[in-house]
Design an enzyme around this catalytic site. Structure first.
Site, PDB file in Angstrom:
ATOM      1  N   SER A  64      48.853 115.244 104.642  1.00 18.99           N
ATOM      2  CA  SER A  64      48.290 114.414 105.717  1.00 18.99           C
ATOM      3  C   SER A  64      46.898 113.857 105.427  1.00 18.99           C
ATOM      4  O   SER A  64      46.426 112.999 106.168  1.00 18.99           O
ATOM      5  CB  SER A  64      48.216 115.204 107.014  1.00 18.99           C
ATOM      6  OG  SER A  64      49.503 115.308 107.566  1.00 18.99           O
ATOM      7  N   LYS A  67      46.669 110.252 105.184  1.00 23.90           N
ATOM      8  CA  LYS A  67      46.667 109.407 106.390  1.00 23.90           C
ATOM      9  C   LYS A  67      45.339 108.650 106.545  1.00 23.90           C
ATOM     10  O   LYS A  67      45.283 107.608 107.197  1.00 23.90           O
ATOM     11  CB  LYS A  67      46.978 110.254 107.636  1.00 23.90           C
ATOM     12  CG  LYS A  67      48.425 110.803 107.629  1.00 23.90           C
ATOM     13  CD  LYS A  67      48.733 111.689 108.822  1.00 23.90           C
ATOM     14  CE  LYS A  67      50.204 111.998 109.026  1.00 23.90           C
ATOM     15  NZ  LYS A  67      50.794 113.083 108.315  1.00 23.90           N
ATOM     16  N   TYR A 241      44.339 117.848 114.515  1.00 18.16           N
ATOM     17  CA  TYR A 241      45.361 117.981 115.563  1.00 18.16           C
ATOM     18  C   TYR A 241      44.815 118.783 116.743  1.00 18.16           C
ATOM     19  O   TYR A 241      43.708 118.498 117.188  1.00 18.16           O
ATOM     20  CB  TYR A 241      46.642 118.596 114.963  1.00 18.16           C
ATOM     21  CG  TYR A 241      46.942 117.983 113.629  1.00 18.16           C
ATOM     22  CD1 TYR A 241      47.326 116.660 113.550  1.00 18.16           C
ATOM     23  CD2 TYR A 241      46.753 118.678 112.439  1.00 18.16           C
ATOM     24  CE1 TYR A 241      47.551 116.050 112.334  1.00 18.16           C
ATOM     25  CE2 TYR A 241      46.966 118.072 111.207  1.00 18.16           C
ATOM     26  CZ  TYR A 241      47.361 116.766 111.179  1.00 18.16           C
ATOM     27  OH  TYR A 241      47.566 116.162 109.976  1.00 18.16           O
ATOM     28  N   VAL A 259      48.953 119.816 105.020  1.00 20.61           N
ATOM     29  CA  VAL A 259      49.695 121.082 104.900  1.00 20.61           C
ATOM     30  C   VAL A 259      49.824 121.588 103.449  1.00 20.61           C
ATOM     31  O   VAL A 259      50.332 122.688 103.235  1.00 20.61           O
ATOM     32  CB  VAL A 259      51.101 121.044 105.558  1.00 20.61           C
ATOM     33  CG1 VAL A 259      51.015 120.994 107.059  1.00 20.61           C
ATOM     34  CG2 VAL A 259      51.945 119.927 105.000  1.00 20.61           C
TER      35      VAL A 259
HETATM   36  O1  DON Z   1      55.019 114.863 107.775  1.00 23.33           O
HETATM   37  C1  DON Z   1      54.741 116.016 107.506  1.00 23.33           C
HETATM   38  O2  DON Z   1      55.061 116.959 108.214  1.00 23.33           O
HETATM   39  C2  DON Z   1      53.936 116.265 106.231  1.00 23.33           C
HETATM   40  N1  DON Z   1      54.325 115.325 105.213  1.00 23.33           N
HETATM   41  C3  DON Z   1      52.454 116.132 106.473  1.00 23.33           C
HETATM   42  C4  DON Z   1      51.941 117.031 107.582  1.00 23.33           C
HETATM   43  C5  DON Z   1      50.547 117.485 107.383  1.00 23.33           C
HETATM   44  O3  DON Z   1      50.019 117.514 106.307  1.00 23.33           O
HETATM   45  C6  DON Z   1      49.879 118.037 108.594  1.00 23.33           C
HETATM   46  N2  DON Z   1      48.549 118.529 108.240  1.00 23.33           N
HETATM   47  N3  DON Z   1      47.957 119.502 108.405  1.00 23.33           N
END
Ligand code: DON
Length: 305
Positions: A64, A67, A241, A259
């Site tokens: 993420s 993003k 978040y 993540v």
């Molecule tokens: O879409 C997802 O769930 C993952 N590709 C990215 C989520 C993420 O990194 C949330 N961050 N903490």
């Protein structure tokens, strides 16, 4: 830099052997293969001084954190109209939540939750001729780094298991806020999440958010000052978040997590710092990464507050 360096070393060795109560992300099967005790830190100042420790040079899945980069390119291409498609309000909900989309008629609360980033990918698809190549080239130019790449295995692994993201994309499309083909949007989203960088590369690529006068090696500005200020504002209110308040409270810097266990944090006009430690807390943010940054801004008295 000398002051930062000593403090980073002290905190790093203090935390290295601290019991990590987090868990490596495994809902994307390929991410579970990471070595769980990896731990790296890197700081880059706006004078381009650099210091890293531990696994700072090892590439990991930025997830993420990407993003920030997709938002940057979409903001550049779409300008203020972008905010008609995605809001700038904290969600107070997990990153993959579907909850608020129903009441908000398919307009995601912000560009850093999955729903918002999926809409950003849709915006990019409408602008770019060769989306994956063009996006990667954009990242390479900002970072002055030709080694950046997607991890195809990670992208495919998420494609196979990304049911919630598929649900989000379809749900938003039902409100008319996805203009392109759902499969194309998701494929692009999964690829962007799969980009790999080391802590060092990450703190160099994000420097444009710390340095008001940043230009790429080709002499191009990435964003206007006002646009960079706005992205920092969204980072401090939405970057973690439902833990964004906690990060602002304890660390006091604009930041963004992923993540894969990475966190990038910006001190406007001073530095960009990145930490990587793959074990995550219950909100999907790096457990040790948050701890490290809390200690770092306290000891250096360098939060923005
Ligand atoms: O879409 C997802 O769930 C993952 N590709 C990215 C989520 C993420 O990194 C949330 N961050 N903490």
């Amino acid at each position: 830099m000398e002051n930062y360096k000593t403090i980073i070393e002290d905190i790093y060795y203090d935390l290295k052997n601290v019991d990590d109560i987090g868990e490596v992300a495994n809902y994307i099967p390929e991410l579970a293969f990471v070595s769980p005790n990896s731990f790296g830190v890197n700081i880059t100042t706006i004078d381009k001084e650099n210091f890293g420790i531990g696994d700072f040079d090892q590439k990991f899945s930025i997830q993420s954190i990407s993003k920030i980069l997709s938002l940057t390119l979409a903001y550049k291409l779409e300008g203020e109209n972008l905010w008609n498609r995605v809001d700038v309000e904290p969600s107070g909900n997990p990153f993959n939540s579907l909850l608020q989309l129903e009441t908000n008629l398919g307009k995601p609360r912000n560009p850093f939750i999955n729903s918002g980033a999926i809409v950003i990918c849709d915006v990019l698809l409408s602008h770019l001729k060769n989306p994956k190549v063009d996006f990667l080239n954009f990242c390479k130019e900002i970072a002055n780094n030709t080694t950046l790449n997607y991890n195809e295995k990670v992208a495919q692994s998420e494609k196979k298991s990304g049911y919630r993201n598929a649900a989000l994309c379809n749900f938003i499309k039902s409100f008319g806020n996805i203009k392109n083909d759902v499969d194309e949007v998701l494929d692009f989203y999964f690829h962007i999440c799969s980009i790999e960088m080391s802590c060092k590369e990450l703190s160099q690529i994000a420097l444009y958010l710390a340095d008001d006068f940043y230009t790429t090696h080709k002499g191009n500005r990435v964003l206007t000052m006002s646009q960079a200020k706005r992205i920092n504002a969204i980072m401090i209110t939405c970057g973690f978040y439902d833990e964004s308040g906690e990060f602002a409270f304890k660390v006091g810097l604009p930041g963004k997590s992923g993540v894969g266990g990475g966190i990038v944090a910006i001190h406007p006009d001073k530095y960009c710092i990145t930490v990587w430690s793959p074990k995550l807390n219950q909100n999907g943010n790096s457990y040790k990464g948050m701890l490290f940054l809390e200690k770092f801004t306290s000891k250096t008295t360098s939060s923005i507050f």
